[in-house]
Design a protein around this motif. Structure first.
Motif, PDB file in Angstrom:
ATOM      1  N   GLN A 188       1.224  -1.480   0.233  1.00  0.00           N
ATOM      2  CA  GLN A 188       0.389   0.138   0.253  1.00  0.00           C
ATOM      3  C   GLN A 188       1.054   1.412   0.219  1.00  0.00           C
ATOM      4  N   CYS A 192      -7.106   3.772 -10.504  1.00  0.00           N
ATOM      5  CA  CYS A 192      -7.313   2.273  -9.739  1.00  0.00           C
ATOM      6  C   CYS A 192      -6.535   1.747 -11.695  1.00  0.00           C
ATOM      7  N   MET A 224       2.482   1.511  -3.536  1.00  0.00           N
ATOM      8  CA  MET A 224       1.285   2.154  -3.833  1.00  0.00           C
ATOM      9  C   MET A 224      -0.031   3.513  -4.442  1.00  0.00           C
ATOM     10  N   THR A 225       0.772   3.898  -2.785  1.00  0.00           N
ATOM     11  CA  THR A 225       0.231   5.208  -2.927  1.00  0.00           C
ATOM     12  C   THR A 225       1.371   6.838  -2.983  1.00  0.00           C
ATOM     13  N   MET A 271      -1.469   9.757  -4.392  1.00  0.00           N
ATOM     14  CA  MET A 271      -2.655   9.031  -3.186  1.00  0.00           C
ATOM     15  C   MET A 271      -2.153   9.219  -2.562  1.00  0.00           C
ATOM     16  N   ASP A 272      -3.439   9.303  -1.534  1.00  0.00           N
ATOM     17  CA  ASP A 272      -3.398   9.498  -0.041  1.00  0.00           C
ATOM     18  C   ASP A 272      -3.250   7.977   0.386  1.00  0.00           C
ATOM     19  N   VAL A 273      -4.319   7.223   0.036  1.00  0.00           N
ATOM     20  CA  VAL A 273      -4.478   5.499   0.356  1.00  0.00           C
ATOM     21  C   VAL A 273      -4.778   4.810  -0.685  1.00  0.00           C
ATOM     22  N   SER A 274      -3.945   3.387  -0.351  1.00  0.00           N
ATOM     23  CA  SER A 274      -4.611   1.980  -1.182  1.00  0.00           C
ATOM     24  C   SER A 274      -4.722   1.203  -0.657  1.00  0.00           C
ATOM     25  N   ASN A 275      -5.868   0.592  -1.523  1.00  0.00           N
ATOM     26  CA  ASN A 275      -6.016  -0.611  -0.119  1.00  0.00           C
ATOM     27  C   ASN A 275      -5.107  -1.991  -1.126  1.00  0.00           C
ATOM     28  N   CYS A 291      -5.971   3.562  -5.543  1.00  0.00           N
ATOM     29  CA  CYS A 291      -6.400   4.285  -4.022  1.00  0.00           C
ATOM     30  C   CYS A 291      -6.895   5.436  -4.643  1.00  0.00           C
ATOM     31  N   CYS A 292      -7.725   6.585  -3.414  1.00  0.00           N
ATOM     32  CA  CYS A 292      -8.016   7.071  -3.041  1.00  0.00           C
ATOM     33  C   CYS A 292      -7.748   8.416  -2.720  1.00  0.00           C
TER      34      CYS A 292
END
Length: 466
Positions: free
Chosen positions: A114, A264, A117-118, A123-127, A285-286
């Motif tokens: 995660q 995504c 990827m961020t 981006m702020d967060v990733s799953n 990510c979002c």
């Protein structure tokens, strides 16, 4: 190719432990006359990718195809260490990490994934992954409809430059949920999303705008303009990106003035082999404000009462995975093995390594296009900038040419006729870092022969008809 992890220091310690001076001493019972000597004919040592390319060339002599197809699945070099480590038992058979006390290794790996990827996406967060890129986009659409409180329309703007399989998958997963997908035309000259067509929708209510980068034609979109249009019109911006390309392009979190809301795509370029179509994995990510709407697993890091670092699933109760009525999604299984490989791959490559691979892909595509267009009957169809694949216009139907190329073990590209008949004889071709100049010369030669063969066949048919 097996990965041998032992360092010189480790070898020295092992030899000292068993009481010998060198590895050669372990084979002293073999007579000198039976030993192969210095292996001078092998030449100088090669680095790993060169050896892989050499051996793949040998394999192609036995019938293995040379691949110039992209279209969402890409033939990249994967360091031998990636799958040598990913298939170790502790990774290969690790189960769902519901019990944090028994799953710290898995949880830490997912947390590291995660984090990478961020950073890659800004981006702020990733799953912790989704099934694949296409279903990941469908989840992003559902997420956008839930999250965009300014919109009541449940309408999504979908560029026709988006991968056709992604468009079909999203339609399948949202069509019965009252969500309308509105097509957005592309510019026939540049291959980019048509900004005039987008401006036609100014003032209308849309929950989100999807922005592919690169798009299905391999063309780079004007992502800043698209992102700012979405934000100015109250729509969320959903980026669908190639993660490798983000190592050299502006990441989605920095598009426009504020960045996109959701990002995504498919993680296949990050260490997953082609494998006849899978398994791959989707990423998402979002922004921080949307994190509670994001589907899939999220791993958090904390400290226990003794101050020791620990990891656990966070922000979601287990009902996320077992109670449909209360779940933001019914994604239950992250593609754990693929994510493990991707994490190892990104760790080994680093930011500089990924950027070098991406740059090599781009330069290889330019070289391939120059070689093919030098035939005089092939030309690029679009003028927009590209990453590592592009659309070429052929003088005859791609289907017949591709069939002839395949007979010579060359997979020459993706025929766009089924999805974009208006483009005519359009062929999508790709060149990754795995394609050597000799590969491209072979492709050019076989393409030239294939076109000549088709022309001769057409002439013979005309003579017979006369």
């Amino acid at each position: 190719m097996p990965f041998i992890p032992h360092t010189e220091e480790e070898l020295r310690r092992m030899l000292d432990t068993i009481g010998v001076d060198s590895i050669d001493d372990l084979f002293d019972e073999i007579p000198e006359t039976l030993r192969c000597g210095s292996l001078e004919k092998l030449g100088h040592g090669l680095w790993e990718q060169e050896i892989t390319t050499l051996m793949q060339g040998k394999a192609r002599e036995d019938g293995q195809a040379l691949c110039f197809i992209g279209a969402g699945a890409y033939d990249h070099h994967i360091p031998a260490a990636v799958w040598q480590l990913a298939t170790r038992g502790e990774y290969y058979t690790a189960y769902t990490p519901y019990q944090a006390e028994a799953s710290q290794g898995t949880l830490q790996l997912l947390y590291e994934y995660q984090s990478m990827m961020t950073e890659l996406m800004a981006m702020d967060v990733s799953n912790a992954s989704l099934y694949d890129g296409a279903s990941g986009l469908a989840e992003a659409v559902l997420m956008a409809v839930r999250a965009n409180r300014k919109s009541t329309s449940r309408r999504i703007l979908v560029p026709r430059t988006l991968h056709p399989h992604y468009r079909a998958t999203v339609h399948t997963l949202v069509k019965n949920q009252g969500i309308e997908l509105v097509d957005l035309a592309y510019n026939a000259a540049t291959g980019q999303t048509d900004m005039d067509a987008l401006r036609h929708h100014t003032g209308e209510d849309f929950a989100a705008l999807i922005i592919p980068q690169p798009n299905f034609f391999g063309v780079l979109e004007d992502v800043d303009a698209l992102t700012e249009w979405a934000q100015a019109n109250g729509a969320l911006a959903i980026a669908v990106v190639n993660p490798l390309a983000m190592s050299v392009l502006t990441p989605p979190g920095e598009w426009g003035r504020q960045g996109v809301d959701i990002c995504c795509g498919d993680g296949q370029p990050l260490g997953a082999p082609l494998s006849s179509g899978g398994p791959y994995f989707g990423f998402m990510c979002c922004t921080q404000k949307l994190v509670r709407q994001m589907p899939g697993r999220i791993i958090g890091r904390t400290l226990d009462l003794d101050g020791k670092e620990g990891f656990s699933l966070t922000l979601q109760a287990r009902e996320q995975h077992i109670r449909r009525s209360k779940a933001t999604s019914n994604i239950c299984t992250n593609q754990g093995l693929m994510v493990t490989a991707a994490t190892i791959h990104m760790s080994l490559m680093g930011a500089d390594g990924l950027a070098r691979i991406a740059s090599k892909c781009h330069s290889n595509l330019r070289l391939l296009v120059n070689k093919l267009t030098s035939l005089g009957e092939i030309e690029p169809l679009f003028s927009g900038p590209v990453f590592h694949e592009t659309v070429l216009k052929l003088p005859m139907e791609p289907k017949a040419v591709l069939r002839t190329l395949a007979a010579h073990n060359v997979l020459g590209g993706y025929d766009l006729g089924a999805h974009y008949p208006e483009l005519g004889n359009a062929l999508l071709v790709c060149a990754t870092e795995n394609r050597s100049e000799q590969d491209m010369d072979k492709y050019r030669l076989k393409m030239e022969q294939a076109m000549a063969s088709r022309r001769q066949g057409a002439c013979a048919t005309m003579v017979k008809f006369d």
